[in-house]
Write a protein that holds these residues in place. Structure first.
Motif, PDB file in Angstrom:
ATOM      1  N   LEU A   1       0.804  -1.216   0.000  1.00 55.09           N
ATOM      2  CA  LEU A   1       0.000   0.000   0.000  1.00 55.09           C
ATOM      3  C   LEU A   1       0.839   1.270   0.000  1.00 55.09           C
ATOM      4  O   LEU A   1       0.362   2.328  -0.409  1.00 55.09           O
ATOM      5  CB  LEU A   1      -0.947   0.001   1.202  1.00 55.09           C
ATOM      6  CG  LEU A   1      -2.091  -1.007   1.128  1.00 55.09           C
ATOM      7  CD1 LEU A   1      -2.891  -0.981   2.420  1.00 55.09           C
ATOM      8  CD2 LEU A   1      -2.979  -0.726  -0.061  1.00 55.09           C
ATOM      9  N   MET A   2       2.090   1.191   0.428  1.00 56.20           N
ATOM     10  CA  MET A   2       2.976   2.352   0.429  1.00 56.20           C
ATOM     11  C   MET A   2       3.513   2.671  -0.969  1.00 56.20           C
ATOM     12  O   MET A   2       3.976   3.786  -1.216  1.00 56.20           O
ATOM     13  CB  MET A   2       4.154   2.125   1.382  1.00 56.20           C
ATOM     14  CG  MET A   2       3.774   2.193   2.833  1.00 56.20           C
ATOM     15  SD  MET A   2       5.126   1.756   3.934  1.00 56.20           S
ATOM     16  CE  MET A   2       6.361   2.961   3.509  1.00 56.20           C
ATOM     17  N   GLN A   3       3.451   1.706  -1.878  1.00 61.04           N
ATOM     18  CA  GLN A   3       3.988   1.919  -3.218  1.00 61.04           C
ATOM     19  C   GLN A   3       3.073   2.813  -4.028  1.00 61.04           C
ATOM     20  O   GLN A   3       1.861   2.860  -3.819  1.00 61.04           O
ATOM     21  CB  GLN A   3       4.167   0.582  -3.931  1.00 61.04           C
ATOM     22  CG  GLN A   3       5.220  -0.274  -3.289  1.00 61.04           C
ATOM     23  CD  GLN A   3       5.386  -1.587  -4.007  1.00 61.04           C
ATOM     24  OE1 GLN A   3       4.862  -1.800  -5.086  1.00 61.04           O
ATOM     25  NE2 GLN A   3       6.129  -2.490  -3.401  1.00 61.04           N
ATOM     26  N   LYS A   4       3.674   3.514  -4.978  1.00 66.48           N
ATOM     27  CA  LYS A   4       2.910   4.382  -5.858  1.00 66.48           C
ATOM     28  C   LYS A   4       2.276   3.557  -6.963  1.00 66.48           C
ATOM     29  O   LYS A   4       2.787   2.520  -7.366  1.00 66.48           O
ATOM     30  CB  LYS A   4       3.814   5.445  -6.477  1.00 66.48           C
ATOM     31  CG  LYS A   4       4.283   6.460  -5.488  1.00 66.48           C
ATOM     32  CD  LYS A   4       5.064   7.551  -6.176  1.00 66.48           C
ATOM     33  CE  LYS A   4       5.529   8.569  -5.162  1.00 66.48           C
ATOM     34  NZ  LYS A   4       6.303   9.639  -5.796  1.00 66.48           N
ATOM     35  N   LYS A   5       1.164   4.077  -7.465  1.00 68.08           N
ATOM     36  CA  LYS A   5       0.461   3.409  -8.542  1.00 68.08           C
ATOM     37  C   LYS A   5       1.258   3.552  -9.831  1.00 68.08           C
ATOM     38  O   LYS A   5       1.709   4.637 -10.175  1.00 68.08           O
ATOM     39  CB  LYS A   5      -0.917   4.036  -8.710  1.00 68.08           C
ATOM     40  CG  LYS A   5      -1.787   3.368  -9.720  1.00 68.08           C
ATOM     41  CD  LYS A   5      -3.143   4.031  -9.756  1.00 68.08           C
ATOM     42  CE  LYS A   5      -4.009   3.402 -10.804  1.00 68.08           C
ATOM     43  NZ  LYS A   5      -5.312   4.062 -10.895  1.00 68.08           N
ATOM     44  N   ARG A   6       1.432   2.451 -10.543  1.00 72.40           N
ATOM     45  CA  ARG A   6       2.171   2.481 -11.810  1.00 72.40           C
ATOM     46  C   ARG A   6       1.180   2.429 -12.958  1.00 72.40           C
ATOM     47  O   ARG A   6       0.718   1.367 -13.340  1.00 72.40           O
ATOM     48  CB  ARG A   6       3.091   1.272 -11.915  1.00 72.40           C
ATOM     49  CG  ARG A   6       4.345   1.426 -11.132  1.00 72.40           C
ATOM     50  CD  ARG A   6       5.310   0.396 -11.603  1.00 72.40           C
ATOM     51  NE  ARG A   6       5.678  -0.446 -10.481  1.00 72.40           N
ATOM     52  CZ  ARG A   6       6.383  -1.527 -10.581  1.00 72.40           C
ATOM     53  NH1 ARG A   6       6.786  -1.950 -11.740  1.00 72.40           N
ATOM     54  NH2 ARG A   6       6.693  -2.218  -9.515  1.00 72.40           N
ATOM     55  N   SER A   7       0.883   3.559 -13.486  1.00 73.29           N
ATOM     56  CA  SER A   7      -0.036   3.616 -14.610  1.00 73.29           C
ATOM     57  C   SER A   7       0.573   4.515 -15.671  1.00 73.29           C
ATOM     58  O   SER A   7       0.666   5.724 -15.493  1.00 73.29           O
ATOM     59  CB  SER A   7      -1.384   4.156 -14.162  1.00 73.29           C
ATOM     60  OG  SER A   7      -2.227   4.288 -15.261  1.00 73.29           O
ATOM     61  N   GLY A   8       0.963   3.920 -16.763  1.00 71.07           N
ATOM     62  CA  GLY A   8       1.557   4.686 -17.839  1.00 71.07           C
ATOM     63  C   GLY A   8       0.539   5.119 -18.876  1.00 71.07           C
ATOM     64  O   GLY A   8       0.882   5.736 -19.860  1.00 71.07           O
ATOM     65  N   GLY A   9      -0.718   4.775 -18.678  1.00 69.73           N
ATOM     66  CA  GLY A   9      -1.745   5.136 -19.639  1.00 69.73           C
ATOM     67  C   GLY A   9      -1.651   4.302 -20.897  1.00 69.73           C
ATOM     68  O   GLY A   9      -1.100   3.209 -20.920  1.00 69.73           O
ATOM     69  N   ILE A  10      -2.179   4.837 -21.964  1.00 75.17           N
ATOM     70  CA  ILE A  10      -2.206   4.121 -23.232  1.00 75.17           C
ATOM     71  C   ILE A  10      -0.812   3.989 -23.831  1.00 75.17           C
ATOM     72  O   ILE A  10      -0.545   3.076 -24.609  1.00 75.17           O
ATOM     73  CB  ILE A  10      -3.194   4.798 -24.216  1.00 75.17           C
ATOM     74  CG1 ILE A  10      -3.516   3.888 -25.396  1.00 75.17           C
ATOM     75  CG2 ILE A  10      -2.627   6.107 -24.716  1.00 75.17           C
ATOM     76  CD1 ILE A  10      -4.387   2.724 -25.037  1.00 75.17           C
ATOM     77  N   GLY A  11       0.107   4.869 -23.453  1.00 76.12           N
ATOM     78  CA  GLY A  11       1.469   4.796 -23.976  1.00 76.12           C
ATOM     79  C   GLY A  11       2.190   3.533 -23.541  1.00 76.12           C
ATOM     80  O   GLY A  11       3.013   2.994 -24.270  1.00 76.12           O
ATOM     81  N   SER A  12       1.878   3.019 -22.364  1.00 73.18           N
ATOM     82  CA  SER A  12       2.534   1.799 -21.907  1.00 73.18           C
ATOM     83  C   SER A  12       2.035   0.580 -22.676  1.00 73.18           C
ATOM     84  O   SER A  12       2.764  -0.385 -22.863  1.00 73.18           O
ATOM     85  CB  SER A  12       2.314   1.601 -20.409  1.00 73.18           C
ATOM     86  OG  SER A  12       0.947   1.403 -20.140  1.00 73.18           O
ATOM     87  N   VAL A  13       0.798   0.620 -23.139  1.00 71.97           N
ATOM     88  CA  VAL A  13       0.254  -0.490 -23.927  1.00 71.97           C
ATOM     89  C   VAL A  13       0.898  -0.520 -25.303  1.00 71.97           C
ATOM     90  O   VAL A  13       1.219  -1.574 -25.839  1.00 71.97           O
ATOM     91  CB  VAL A  13      -1.285  -0.351 -24.055  1.00 71.97           C
ATOM     92  CG1 VAL A  13      -1.845  -1.419 -24.975  1.00 71.97           C
ATOM     93  CG2 VAL A  13      -1.932  -0.428 -22.692  1.00 71.97           C
TER      94      VAL A  13
END
Length: 79
Positions: free
Chosen positions: A24-36
């Protein structure tokens, strides 16, 4: 019940709570559509030295904690 089983169970419960806290201490890893699409995978200075930061150490401890809980689970099943 025997004492080693109770002690291992308590250590397992404490380890589970610690692992949940670390996750829960970790940050959310979301690169959006660019990561896909595979964009944004350039090696940066930040990516190369991430292990020295808090985020890098949290990732490391998550892996270690998961492995330890796996071992605890196997040991508890065998007892």
């Amino acid at each position: 019940m025997n004492v080693p089983y109770i002690l291992l169970s308590l250590a397992y419960i404490a380890g589970c709570a610690a692992l949940v806290t670390i996750i829960l201490m970790q940050k959310k890893r979301s690169g959006g559509i660019g990561s896909v699409a595979g964009m944004g995978n350039a090696d940066t200075y930040w990516d190369k030295n991430k292990g020295r930061t808090l985020e890098g150490s949290l990732e490391k401890w998550t892996k270690i904690g998961g492995a330890l809980l796996l071992v605890f689970s196997v040991v508890l099943c065998l007892l």
